[in-house]
Scaffold this motif. Structure first.
Motif, PDB file in Angstrom:
ATOM      1  N   ASP A 154      32.375  46.935  44.955  1.00  0.00           N
ATOM      2  CA  ASP A 154      31.648  46.856  46.162  1.00  0.00           C
ATOM      3  C   ASP A 154      30.509  46.038  46.289  1.00  0.00           C
ATOM      4  O   ASP A 154      30.258  45.125  47.087  1.00  0.00           O
ATOM      5  CB  ASP A 154      31.233  48.236  46.722  1.00  0.00           C
ATOM      6  N   GLU A 155      29.681  46.024  45.007  1.00  0.00           N
ATOM      7  CA  GLU A 155      28.650  45.059  44.982  1.00  0.00           C
ATOM      8  C   GLU A 155      28.931  43.671  44.848  1.00  0.00           C
ATOM      9  O   GLU A 155      28.358  42.721  45.400  1.00  0.00           O
ATOM     10  CB  GLU A 155      27.940  45.679  43.611  1.00  0.00           C
ATOM     11  N   TYR A 156      30.016  43.275  44.220  1.00  0.00           N
ATOM     12  CA  TYR A 156      30.375  42.002  43.984  1.00  0.00           C
ATOM     13  C   TYR A 156      31.428  41.410  44.815  1.00  0.00           C
ATOM     14  O   TYR A 156      31.931  40.408  44.638  1.00  0.00           O
ATOM     15  CB  TYR A 156      30.457  41.664  42.268  1.00  0.00           C
ATOM     16  N   SER A 157      31.971  42.191  45.745  1.00  0.00           N
ATOM     17  CA  SER A 157      33.170  41.866  46.567  1.00  0.00           C
ATOM     18  C   SER A 157      34.413  41.389  45.942  1.00  0.00           C
ATOM     19  O   SER A 157      34.706  40.372  45.778  1.00  0.00           O
ATOM     20  CB  SER A 157      32.651  40.602  47.430  1.00  0.00           C
ATOM     21  N   LEU A 158      34.835  42.336  44.708  1.00  0.00           N
ATOM     22  CA  LEU A 158      36.012  41.828  43.963  1.00  0.00           C
ATOM     23  C   LEU A 158      37.095  42.777  44.411  1.00  0.00           C
ATOM     24  O   LEU A 158      36.854  43.852  45.197  1.00  0.00           O
ATOM     25  CB  LEU A 158      35.459  42.587  42.548  1.00  0.00           C
ATOM     26  N   THR A 159      38.295  42.337  44.074  1.00  0.00           N
ATOM     27  CA  THR A 159      39.375  43.177  44.202  1.00  0.00           C
ATOM     28  C   THR A 159      39.628  43.916  43.342  1.00  0.00           C
ATOM     29  O   THR A 159      39.027  44.025  42.141  1.00  0.00           O
ATOM     30  CB  THR A 159      40.598  42.044  44.300  1.00  0.00           C
ATOM     31  N   ASP A 160      40.621  44.677  43.355  1.00  0.00           N
ATOM     32  CA  ASP A 160      40.712  45.854  42.378  1.00  0.00           C
ATOM     33  C   ASP A 160      41.189  45.109  41.017  1.00  0.00           C
ATOM     34  O   ASP A 160      40.746  45.631  39.996  1.00  0.00           O
ATOM     35  CB  ASP A 160      42.079  46.833  42.750  1.00  0.00           C
ATOM     36  N   ALA A 161      42.161  44.299  41.028  1.00  0.00           N
ATOM     37  CA  ALA A 161      42.389  43.656  39.952  1.00  0.00           C
ATOM     38  C   ALA A 161      41.491  42.707  39.383  1.00  0.00           C
ATOM     39  O   ALA A 161      41.373  42.674  38.001  1.00  0.00           O
ATOM     40  CB  ALA A 161      43.561  42.658  40.261  1.00  0.00           C
ATOM     41  N   GLU A 162      40.400  42.141  40.057  1.00  0.00           N
ATOM     42  CA  GLU A 162      39.385  41.369  39.331  1.00  0.00           C
ATOM     43  C   GLU A 162      38.520  42.583  38.716  1.00  0.00           C
ATOM     44  O   GLU A 162      37.868  41.999  37.562  1.00  0.00           O
ATOM     45  CB  GLU A 162      38.607  40.409  40.400  1.00  0.00           C
ATOM     46  N   ALA A 163      38.126  43.525  39.552  1.00  0.00           N
ATOM     47  CA  ALA A 163      37.215  44.662  38.694  1.00  0.00           C
ATOM     48  C   ALA A 163      37.844  45.075  37.280  1.00  0.00           C
ATOM     49  O   ALA A 163      37.107  45.250  36.394  1.00  0.00           O
ATOM     50  CB  ALA A 163      37.200  45.865  39.838  1.00  0.00           C
ATOM     51  N   GLU A 164      39.128  45.246  37.321  1.00  0.00           N
ATOM     52  CA  GLU A 164      39.806  45.749  36.157  1.00  0.00           C
ATOM     53  C   GLU A 164      39.663  44.774  34.991  1.00  0.00           C
ATOM     54  O   GLU A 164      39.483  45.068  33.875  1.00  0.00           O
ATOM     55  CB  GLU A 164      41.234  46.024  36.532  1.00  0.00           C
ATOM     56  N   VAL A 165      39.815  43.347  35.214  1.00  0.00           N
ATOM     57  CA  VAL A 165      39.723  42.412  34.613  1.00  0.00           C
ATOM     58  C   VAL A 165      38.224  42.465  33.881  1.00  0.00           C
ATOM     59  O   VAL A 165      37.908  42.223  32.548  1.00  0.00           O
ATOM     60  CB  VAL A 165      39.771  40.899  35.066  1.00  0.00           C
ATOM     61  N   TYR A 166      37.305  42.530  34.534  1.00  0.00           N
ATOM     62  CA  TYR A 166      35.631  42.771  34.188  1.00  0.00           C
ATOM     63  C   TYR A 166      35.545  44.010  33.284  1.00  0.00           C
ATOM     64  O   TYR A 166      34.863  43.816  32.346  1.00  0.00           O
ATOM     65  CB  TYR A 166      34.839  42.684  35.157  1.00  0.00           C
ATOM     66  N   LEU A 167      36.165  45.102  33.679  1.00  0.00           N
ATOM     67  CA  LEU A 167      36.184  46.219  33.035  1.00  0.00           C
ATOM     68  C   LEU A 167      36.681  46.077  31.388  1.00  0.00           C
ATOM     69  O   LEU A 167      36.108  46.373  30.459  1.00  0.00           O
ATOM     70  CB  LEU A 167      36.825  47.517  33.566  1.00  0.00           C
ATOM     71  N   ALA A 168      37.702  45.303  31.478  1.00  0.00           N
ATOM     72  CA  ALA A 168      38.512  45.054  30.173  1.00  0.00           C
ATOM     73  C   ALA A 168      37.588  44.090  29.154  1.00  0.00           C
ATOM     74  O   ALA A 168      37.562  44.213  28.144  1.00  0.00           O
ATOM     75  CB  ALA A 168      39.884  44.590  30.418  1.00  0.00           C
ATOM     76  N   LYS A 169      37.242  42.899  29.859  1.00  0.00           N
ATOM     77  CA  LYS A 169      36.057  41.874  29.343  1.00  0.00           C
ATOM     78  C   LYS A 169      35.141  42.682  28.725  1.00  0.00           C
ATOM     79  O   LYS A 169      34.662  42.114  27.480  1.00  0.00           O
ATOM     80  CB  LYS A 169      36.010  40.996  30.260  1.00  0.00           C
ATOM     81  N   SER A 170      34.590  43.704  29.486  1.00  0.00           N
ATOM     82  CA  SER A 170      33.370  44.087  28.995  1.00  0.00           C
ATOM     83  C   SER A 170      33.540  44.908  27.516  1.00  0.00           C
ATOM     84  O   SER A 170      32.715  45.026  26.827  1.00  0.00           O
ATOM     85  CB  SER A 170      32.715  45.028  29.864  1.00  0.00           C
ATOM     86  N   LYS A 171      34.778  45.471  27.452  1.00  0.00           N
ATOM     87  CA  LYS A 171      34.912  46.113  26.082  1.00  0.00           C
ATOM     88  C   LYS A 171      35.182  45.237  24.909  1.00  0.00           C
ATOM     89  O   LYS A 171      34.925  45.385  23.948  1.00  0.00           O
ATOM     90  CB  LYS A 171      36.399  46.913  26.243  1.00  0.00           C
ATOM     91  N   ILE A 172      35.737  44.074  25.306  1.00  0.00           N
ATOM     92  CA  ILE A 172      35.934  42.874  24.400  1.00  0.00           C
ATOM     93  C   ILE A 172      34.757  42.315  23.887  1.00  0.00           C
ATOM     94  O   ILE A 172      34.505  42.339  22.574  1.00  0.00           O
ATOM     95  CB  ILE A 172      36.836  41.896  24.740  1.00  0.00           C
ATOM     96  N   SER A 173      33.918  42.087  24.729  1.00  0.00           N
ATOM     97  CA  SER A 173      32.536  41.647  24.421  1.00  0.00           C
ATOM     98  C   SER A 173      31.489  42.486  23.752  1.00  0.00           C
ATOM     99  O   SER A 173      30.484  42.321  23.540  1.00  0.00           O
ATOM    100  CB  SER A 173      31.777  40.926  25.736  1.00  0.00           C
ATOM    101  N   ALA A 174      31.791  43.926  24.001  1.00  0.00           N
ATOM    102  CA  ALA A 174      30.738  44.847  23.670  1.00  0.00           C
ATOM    103  C   ALA A 174      30.731  45.073  22.021  1.00  0.00           C
ATOM    104  O   ALA A 174      31.664  44.677  21.263  1.00  0.00           O
ATOM    105  CB  ALA A 174      31.164  46.250  24.036  1.00  0.00           C
TER     106      ALA A 174
END
Length: 279
Positions: free
Chosen positions: A259-279
């Motif tokens: 909602d905050e960044y106007s993402l699609t469901d797929a884009e949001a999933e990509v960012y969630l996965a990327k955040s786990k890799i970069s953590a």
């Protein structure tokens, strides 16, 4: 030779090799050029009497909630029809779906708020594809909405056309047009309306200056787009990190960043996965 001089020489070499199949050059050739646009439409529809009343290069249409689109060329004819003319060099993305999206976005700017749907005008999305995208060798495909059972045409007045850039039959007007789209030299073109524009932008001092300025603007814009993309990604990842510190479940984080960044469901999933890799 200074870096600036070296860059200028590179620009001149790029300009020398540009063709109408290069979308940025295509916009330059057609923008405001009713004569060239009318020629294209008359050839595609096998007519000689079509008149173009308006031509705009690189018309950007903003999506209300999501993806925006930049149309290469948007034109209107004297009969009240609207056209989006695009060139596509590589078989990337899903062109039928891209054409569908372009068509829907055209309707958003052609129908004003409060107007009845009967005010919608016929629209044509025309893709010149460098490769034989459909794959059957035919020079052109013209699609409309049709009943698969009866063959009845729906009549929504939405048209999608693909012009095959591998068409080599230069005995036809369409084949000559495709040939000109491939040309790097004005002297090898069939149609003078294209050759005249190409000579201006490739051979005249004023035209070359315009092209060099355009290329410099594109480099600046590209740099801005990269900076904005990097900044947006950093902000999204920071939001995810903060949410996780407060033990917020991923399903809720997904909804928040979408909602905050106007993402699609797929884009949001990509960012969630990327955040786990970069953590």
């Amino acid at each position: 030779m200074t870096d600036q001089e070296r860059l200028h020489q590179q620009d001149l070499e790029i300009i020398k090799n540009l063709r109408i199949f290069d979308d940025d050059f295509m916009r330059v050739i057609f923008d405001g050029n009713s004569e060239a646009t009318a020629l294209v439409l008359n050839i595609i529809f096998d007519r000689d009497d079509m008149v173009v009343t308006k031509v705009v290069g690189q018309r950007e249409i903003k999506g209300i909630e999501g993806h925006s689109v930049k149309l290469d060329i948007m034109a209107m004819d004297g009969e009240g029809n609207a056209y989006d003319i695009e060139v596509q060099r590589q078989d990337k993305g899903n062109l039928p779906l891209r054409a569908r999206y372009n068509s829907s976005m055209m309707d958003t700017v052609l129908l004003s708020g409060g107007e009845d749907y009967s005010k919608l005008i016929p629209t044509y999305v025309i893709f010149f594809t460098e490769n034989d995208t459909i794959g059957d060798g035919r020079p052109m495909h013209h699609y409309v909405m049709q009943d698969l059972e009866t063959g009845h045409i729906l009549g929504d007045e939405k048209h999608i056309i693909f012009v095959n850039g591998e068409n080599k039959d230069e005995s036809t007007r369409l084949g000559k047009l495709v040939h000109d789209f491939h040309c790097k030299s004005a002297d090898k073109m069939y149609y003078e309306v294209f050759a005249k524009r190409m000579r201006h932008f490739k051979e005249s001092e004023g035209g070359i200056t315009q092209m060099c300025k355009l290329m410099e603007d594109m480099r600046i814009e590209y740099g801005k787009e990269i900076a904005e993309r990097v900044s947006k990604e950093a902000s999204i990842l920071a939001t995810i990190k903060t949410c996780r510190k407060h033990n917020i479940p991923d399903v809720e984080i997904h909804s928040e960043i979408k909602d905050e960044y106007s993402l699609t469901d797929a884009e949001a999933e990509v960012y969630l996965a990327k955040s786990k890799i970069s953590a």
